[in-house]
Design an enzyme around this catalytic site. Structure first.
Site: not given
Length: 157
Positions: A55, A86
């Site tokens: 991510e 994330c």
């Protein structure tokens, strides 16, 4: 195949790439106006960096592509529910929607342990969707197979 399935399938390809190079098989794509603008896969072992999550890599690329840190009209497709780091980056970048392949009962922050993406009090919330079969199973099985293989190597080595 609908567009969510198509884009998640692209993230699955990246997850397999991560697994092939010895990293936890997690993949991510970010979509803007129905086009993939960024791709990322786990590179923690390869890069020797805690920050090299799929991510985080994809967010950095998407910001560069759009020329802005705000990704307000983007959708992120991830093979595994994001960790706290994330999830925080998703909120900070203002990603509108996240589509998940599998939940992460040990570290997930989109509903499993916490739900950072939809916490009251933050100035931004993200819509969350869990993709249906067979993609959910495929994402889960990638992880299960990877860790099973690691355990097998540890007992043999």
């Amino acid at each position: 195949m609908n567009k969510d399935e198509y884009f998640l399938k692209e993230a699955i390809k990246l997850a397999k790439k991560a697994g092939d190079v010895g990293d936890v098989p997690i993949g991510c794509v970010i979509v803007f106006e129905d086009k993939i603008i960024a791709r990322g896969y786990n590179k923690r072992n390869k890069d020797k960096s805690t920050l090299a999550h799929a991510e985080m890599i994809a967010i950095k690329k998407a910001c560069k592509k759009l020329g802005d840190w705000r990704l307000e009209d983007c959708t992120m497709y991830i093979t595994l529910e994001p960790c706290p780091m994330c999830a925080g980056a998703i909120i900070q970048s203002r990603i509108k929607r996240v589509v998940l392949g599998a939940m992460n009962p040990k570290a997930g922050c989109a509903g499993s342990i916490l739900n950072i993406l939809q916490t009251d009090g933050f100035n931004h919330k993200t819509d969350i969707e869990l993709i249906s079969e067979p993609y959910h199973n495929e994402c889960s099985n990638l992880l299960t197979s990877f860790f099973k293989s690691l355990r097998k190597k540890a007992t043999l080595g």
